[in-house]
Design an enzyme around this catalytic site. Structure first.
Site, mmCIF file in Angstrom:
data_model
loop_
_atom_site.group_PDB
_atom_site.id
_atom_site.type_symbol
_atom_site.label_atom_id
_atom_site.label_comp_id
_atom_site.label_asym_id
_atom_site.label_seq_id
_atom_site.Cartn_x
_atom_site.Cartn_y
_atom_site.Cartn_z
ATOM 1 N N CYS A 99 0.553 11.863 -16.360
ATOM 2 C CA CYS A 99 0.081 12.988 -17.171
ATOM 3 C C CYS A 99 -1.414 12.839 -17.466
ATOM 4 C CB CYS A 99 0.847 13.042 -18.498
ATOM 5 S SG CYS A 99 0.262 14.404 -19.545
ATOM 6 N N ILE A 108 3.764 4.021 -0.947
ATOM 7 C CA ILE A 108 4.144 4.705 -2.189
ATOM 8 C C ILE A 108 5.657 4.923 -2.256
ATOM 9 C CG2 ILE A 108 1.872 5.789 -2.373
ATOM 10 C CD1 ILE A 108 3.116 8.420 -1.404
ATOM 11 N N GLY A 157 2.546 -4.492 8.978
ATOM 12 C CA GLY A 157 2.594 -3.052 9.213
ATOM 13 C C GLY A 157 1.442 -2.270 8.627
ATOM 14 N N ASN A 180 2.662 -7.017 13.178
ATOM 15 C CA ASN A 180 2.333 -5.606 13.379
ATOM 16 C C ASN A 180 2.756 -5.139 14.760
ATOM 17 O OD1 ASN A 180 1.067 -3.552 11.706
ATOM 18 N ND2 ASN A 180 -0.423 -3.347 13.397
ATOM 19 N N GLN A 203 0.851 -1.192 0.000
ATOM 20 C CA GLN A 203 0.000 0.000 0.000
ATOM 21 C C GLN A 203 0.887 1.243 0.000
ATOM 22 O OE1 GLN A 203 -3.628 -0.619 2.831
ATOM 23 N NE2 GLN A 203 -1.946 -1.819 3.680
ATOM 24 N N GLU A 252 1.008 -3.312 16.775
ATOM 25 C CA GLU A 252 -0.127 -3.419 17.713
ATOM 26 C C GLU A 252 -1.254 -4.157 16.994
ATOM 27 O OE1 GLU A 252 -0.677 0.748 18.331
ATOM 28 O OE2 GLU A 252 -1.075 1.085 16.212
ATOM 29 N N HIS A 302 -1.440 1.302 -4.426
ATOM 30 C CA HIS A 302 -1.882 2.687 -4.231
ATOM 31 C C HIS A 302 -0.971 3.689 -4.927
ATOM 32 C CE1 HIS A 302 -4.306 1.516 -0.388
ATOM 33 N NE2 HIS A 302 -4.934 1.221 -1.509
ATOM 34 N N CYS A 331 5.080 17.571 -19.414
ATOM 35 C CA CYS A 331 5.108 16.108 -19.551
ATOM 36 C C CYS A 331 6.165 15.746 -20.598
ATOM 37 C CB CYS A 331 3.741 15.596 -20.002
ATOM 38 S SG CYS A 331 3.758 13.893 -20.585
HETATM 39 C C1 BV8 Z 1 -11.818 2.357 -3.569
HETATM 40 C C2 BV8 Z 1 -2.371 6.748 -1.098
HETATM 41 C C3 BV8 Z 1 -13.535 1.834 -5.036
HETATM 42 C C4 BV8 Z 1 -2.191 8.134 -0.694
HETATM 43 C C5 BV8 Z 1 -4.098 5.760 0.216
HETATM 44 C C6 BV8 Z 1 -16.719 2.749 4.075
HETATM 45 C C7 BV8 Z 1 -16.461 1.414 4.353
HETATM 46 C C8 BV8 Z 1 -15.488 0.722 3.621
HETATM 47 C C9 BV8 Z 1 -14.783 1.355 2.602
HETATM 48 C C10 BV8 Z 1 -15.041 2.679 2.338
HETATM 49 C C11 BV8 Z 1 -16.007 3.376 3.067
HETATM 50 N N1 BV8 Z 1 -16.034 4.642 2.596
HETATM 51 C C12 BV8 Z 1 -15.145 4.761 1.583
HETATM 52 C C13 BV8 Z 1 -14.533 3.577 1.416
HETATM 53 C C14 BV8 Z 1 -13.502 3.236 0.437
HETATM 54 C C15 BV8 Z 1 -12.156 3.807 0.853
HETATM 55 C C16 BV8 Z 1 -11.824 3.401 2.274
HETATM 56 O O1 BV8 Z 1 -11.444 2.278 2.525
HETATM 57 N N2 BV8 Z 1 -11.973 4.357 3.201
HETATM 58 C C17 BV8 Z 1 -11.660 4.051 4.585
HETATM 59 C C18 BV8 Z 1 -11.004 5.260 5.225
HETATM 60 C C19 BV8 Z 1 -12.947 3.637 5.284
HETATM 61 N N3 BV8 Z 1 -11.191 3.213 -0.040
HETATM 62 C C20 BV8 Z 1 -10.931 3.786 -1.213
HETATM 63 O O2 BV8 Z 1 -11.415 4.843 -1.575
HETATM 64 C C21 BV8 Z 1 -10.021 3.007 -2.148
HETATM 65 N N4 BV8 Z 1 -10.657 2.940 -3.424
HETATM 66 O O3 BV8 Z 1 -12.431 1.836 -2.671
HETATM 67 O O4 BV8 Z 1 -12.271 2.422 -4.834
HETATM 68 C C22 BV8 Z 1 -13.936 2.079 -6.393
HETATM 69 C C23 BV8 Z 1 -14.866 1.220 -6.920
HETATM 70 C C24 BV8 Z 1 -15.260 1.412 -8.197
HETATM 71 C C25 BV8 Z 1 -14.740 2.473 -8.924
HETATM 72 C C26 BV8 Z 1 -13.824 3.330 -8.376
HETATM 73 C C27 BV8 Z 1 -13.408 3.141 -7.097
HETATM 74 C C28 BV8 Z 1 -8.696 3.685 -2.358
HETATM 75 C C29 BV8 Z 1 -7.938 3.721 -1.064
HETATM 76 C C30 BV8 Z 1 -6.523 4.226 -1.323
HETATM 77 C C31 BV8 Z 1 -6.348 5.560 -0.673
HETATM 78 N N5 BV8 Z 1 -4.953 5.933 -0.756
HETATM 79 N N6 BV8 Z 1 -2.819 6.070 0.082
HETATM 80 C C32 BV8 Z 1 -0.937 8.314 0.100
HETATM 81 O O5 BV8 Z 1 -0.254 7.334 0.436
HETATM 82 O O6 BV8 Z 1 -0.692 9.473 0.376
HETATM 83 S S1 BV8 Z 1 -4.566 5.089 1.687
HETATM 84 C C33 BV8 Z 1 -3.300 5.157 2.848
HETATM 85 O O7 BV8 Z 1 -3.802 4.617 4.079
HETATM 86 C C34 BV8 Z 1 -2.140 4.251 2.542
HETATM 87 O O8 BV8 Z 1 -1.894 4.058 1.202
HETATM 88 C C35 BV8 Z 1 -2.498 2.946 3.134
HETATM 89 O O9 BV8 Z 1 -2.997 2.119 2.135
HETATM 90 C C36 BV8 Z 1 -3.682 3.229 3.961
HETATM 91 C C37 BV8 Z 1 -3.627 2.499 5.260
HETATM 92 O O10 BV8 Z 1 -2.558 2.959 5.940
HETATM 93 P P1 BV8 Z 1 -1.519 1.898 6.570
HETATM 94 O O11 BV8 Z 1 -0.535 1.552 5.519
HETATM 95 O O12 BV8 Z 1 -2.241 0.772 7.219
HETATM 96 O O13 BV8 Z 1 -0.856 2.843 7.623
HETATM 97 P P2 BV8 Z 1 -1.466 3.237 9.050
HETATM 98 O O14 BV8 Z 1 -0.729 4.438 9.530
HETATM 99 O O15 BV8 Z 1 -2.958 3.283 8.959
HETATM 100 O O16 BV8 Z 1 -1.086 1.986 9.962
HETATM 101 C C38 BV8 Z 1 0.274 1.681 10.169
HETATM 102 C C39 BV8 Z 1 0.298 0.381 10.956
HETATM 103 O O17 BV8 Z 1 1.677 0.013 11.137
HETATM 104 C C40 BV8 Z 1 -0.297 0.517 12.338
HETATM 105 O O18 BV8 Z 1 -1.148 -0.606 12.565
HETATM 106 C C41 BV8 Z 1 0.909 0.493 13.274
HETATM 107 O O19 BV8 Z 1 0.629 -0.189 14.489
HETATM 108 C C42 BV8 Z 1 1.901 -0.311 12.488
HETATM 109 N N7 BV8 Z 1 3.305 0.045 12.774
HETATM 110 C C43 BV8 Z 1 3.815 1.264 13.095
HETATM 111 N N8 BV8 Z 1 5.151 1.144 13.270
HETATM 112 C C44 BV8 Z 1 5.482 -0.137 13.042
HETATM 113 C C45 BV8 Z 1 4.311 -0.841 12.722
HETATM 114 N N9 BV8 Z 1 4.310 -2.161 12.450
HETATM 115 C C46 BV8 Z 1 5.501 -2.805 12.491
HETATM 116 N N10 BV8 Z 1 6.668 -2.187 12.775
HETATM 117 C C47 BV8 Z 1 6.703 -0.867 13.063
HETATM 118 N N11 BV8 Z 1 7.868 -0.277 13.362
#
Ligand code: BV8
Length: 233
Positions: free
Chosen positions: A117, A93, A175, A201, A91, A203, A109, A136
Site C-alpha cells: 500500500c 517473485i 538458473g 544453469n 530473484q 547455458e 526482488h 488496502c
Molecule cells: C538497483 C522484478 C540501485 C520484476 C526484476 C548498467 C550497468 C549495471 C547496472 C545497471 C545499469 N543500468 C541500470 C542498472 C541497474 C539495474 C540493472 O541491473 N539493469 C540491467 C538490465 C543492466 N538494476 C536495478 O535497477 C536494480 N536496482 O540497481 O537499484 C539503487 C541504488 C540506490 C538507490 C536506489 C536504487 C533492481 C533490479 C530488479 C529489477 N526487477 N524483477 C519482475 O520479476 O517482474 S529483474 C528480473 O530479471 C528478475 O527479477 C530477475 O532478477 C532478473 C534476471 O532474470 P533471471 O532470473 O536471470 O532470468 P533470465 O530470463 O534473465 O535468465 C534465466 C536463466 O535461466 C537463463 O540463463 C537460462 O539459460 C536459464 N534457464 C532456463 N531454463 C532453465 C534454466 N536453467 C536451469 N534449468 C532450466 N530449466
C-alpha cells in the site's frame, strides 16, 4: 567433495522454468511482450498503472497455477538436512521455493503474492487482482501496487545479503542469466571473500567466467544431484 559450513544460494527464473513459469530473456521471454520500461519501472507504473497492474495480475495467476519442481524440492531438503548456515536468496517473485519445502526464502526482488500500500506502507498477502484498485485492508485507501522491486528501485535486504556473502564458503547460482545487478555481482563479492563459486544453469551466463565451476543442464537434474553431493559430504 569438500565440506561446506556456510552456503549462499541465488536463484533466478531458470529454476522455475520447468514449473511452466516463463523466464525473462528467452525468445518467448516475459519481456518480449512488454518492454521492461513499460512494466517493470516506477515510471512505467506512473505512466500506465492499469497496464502494469494487469501484467502482474497475470503473473500472480500463473504463479498460483504453477507447481514446484524437483529443483525447488531439493533445496527444501537441503534446508531441512544441512547442518551449517544456509541463505537462500531468490530473484524470483513466485512462491515455488516455499511450496517446495523451503521455509526461509529471501525474495530480493519482491513477491507476486504480496501487495504494497502506497498510502500506509502496509504489505498484504494477495492472491487476487489489483487492477480494480481494491481497498488496502489496513487503511482502506485504493493505493496498492505490486510488492515488486522494479528497475531503479532498491532490492530488499541487501545488507543481510552482503553480510552473508562475506561469510560464505560456497556461493551457488542457479538458473539466472547474470544480467541484472546487484544480483549479478554476488559471485564476485563471494569470491573476493574466499568462497568457492558454482553455477548451475541451462547455458553459460553473462557471469560464467567468474565461477570456479559451471555445470550445464536443467535445474531439475542438476540441483537434486548437487544437493545429494553436499549432504553426502
Ligand atoms: C538497483 C522484478 C540501485 C520484476 C526484476 C548498467 C550497468 C549495471 C547496472 C545497471 C545499469 N543500468 C541500470 C542498472 C541497474 C539495474 C540493472 O541491473 N539493469 C540491467 C538490465 C543492466 N538494476 C536495478 O535497477 C536494480 N536496482 O540497481 O537499484 C539503487 C541504488 C540506490 C538507490 C536506489 C536504487 C533492481 C533490479 C530488479 C529489477 N526487477 N524483477 C519482475 O520479476 O517482474 S529483474 C528480473 O530479471 C528478475 O527479477 C530477475 O532478477 C532478473 C534476471 O532474470 P533471471 O532470473 O536471470 O532470468 P533470465 O530470463 O534473465 O535468465 C534465466 C536463466 O535461466 C537463463 O540463463 C537460462 O539459460 C536459464 N534457464 C532456463 N531454463 C532453465 C534454466 N536453467 C536451469 N534449468 C532450466 N530449466
Amino acid at each position: 567433495m569438500a565440506v561446506y559450513r556456510n552456503i549462499v544460494i541465488l536463484t533466478g527464473a531458470g529454476i522455475s522454468a520447468e514449473s511452466g513459469l516463463r523466464t525473462f530473456r528467452a525468445d518467448d521471454g516475459l519481456w518480449e511482450d512488454h518492454p521492461v520500461e513499460e512494466v517493470a519501472t516506477p515510471e512505467g507504473f506512473a505512466r500506465d498503472p492499469d497496464l502494469v497492474q494487469r501484467f502482474y495480475d497475470e503473473r500472480r495467476a500463473q504463479v498460483l497455477a504453477a507447481e514446484p519442481n524437483a529443483a525447488h524440492r531439493a533445496l527444501g531438503r537441503l534446508e531441512r538436512e544441512f547442518t551449517g548456515e544456509l541463505l537462500l536468496v531468490t530473484q524470483n517473485i513466485d512462491d515455488l521455493h516455499e511450496r517446495g519445502g523451503a521455509s526461509s526464502v529471501l525474495h530480493m526482488h519482491g513477491e507476486a503474492l504480496s501487495a504494497w500500500c502506497r498510502a500506509c506502507d502496509a504489505r498484504h498477502l494477495w492472491q487476487g487482482t489489483l487492477r480494480d484498485g481494491p481497498a488496502c485492508p489496513t487503511c482502506g485507501e485504493a493505493a496498492m501496487r505490486p510488492d515488486i522491486v522494479w528497475f531503479g528501485e532498491m532490492p530488499y535486504q541487501m545488507e543481510r545479503i552482503f553480510a552473508a556473502l562475506a561469510e560464505a564458503d560456497l556461493f551457488v547460482s542457479i538458473g539466472t542469466s547474470g544480467a541484472v545487478y546487484p544480483a549479478a555481482g554476488f559471485v564476485q563479492q563471494a569470491a573476493d571473500h574466499g568462497a568457492r563459486t558454482l553455477e548451475l544453469n541451462l547455458e553459460r551466463s553473462a557471469g560464467s567466467h567468474w565461477f570456479d565451476e559451471t555445470r550445464l543442464g536443467t535445474a531439475s537434474t542438476l540441483v537434486p544431484q548437487w544437493v545429494g553431493e553436499v549432504l553426502g559430504a
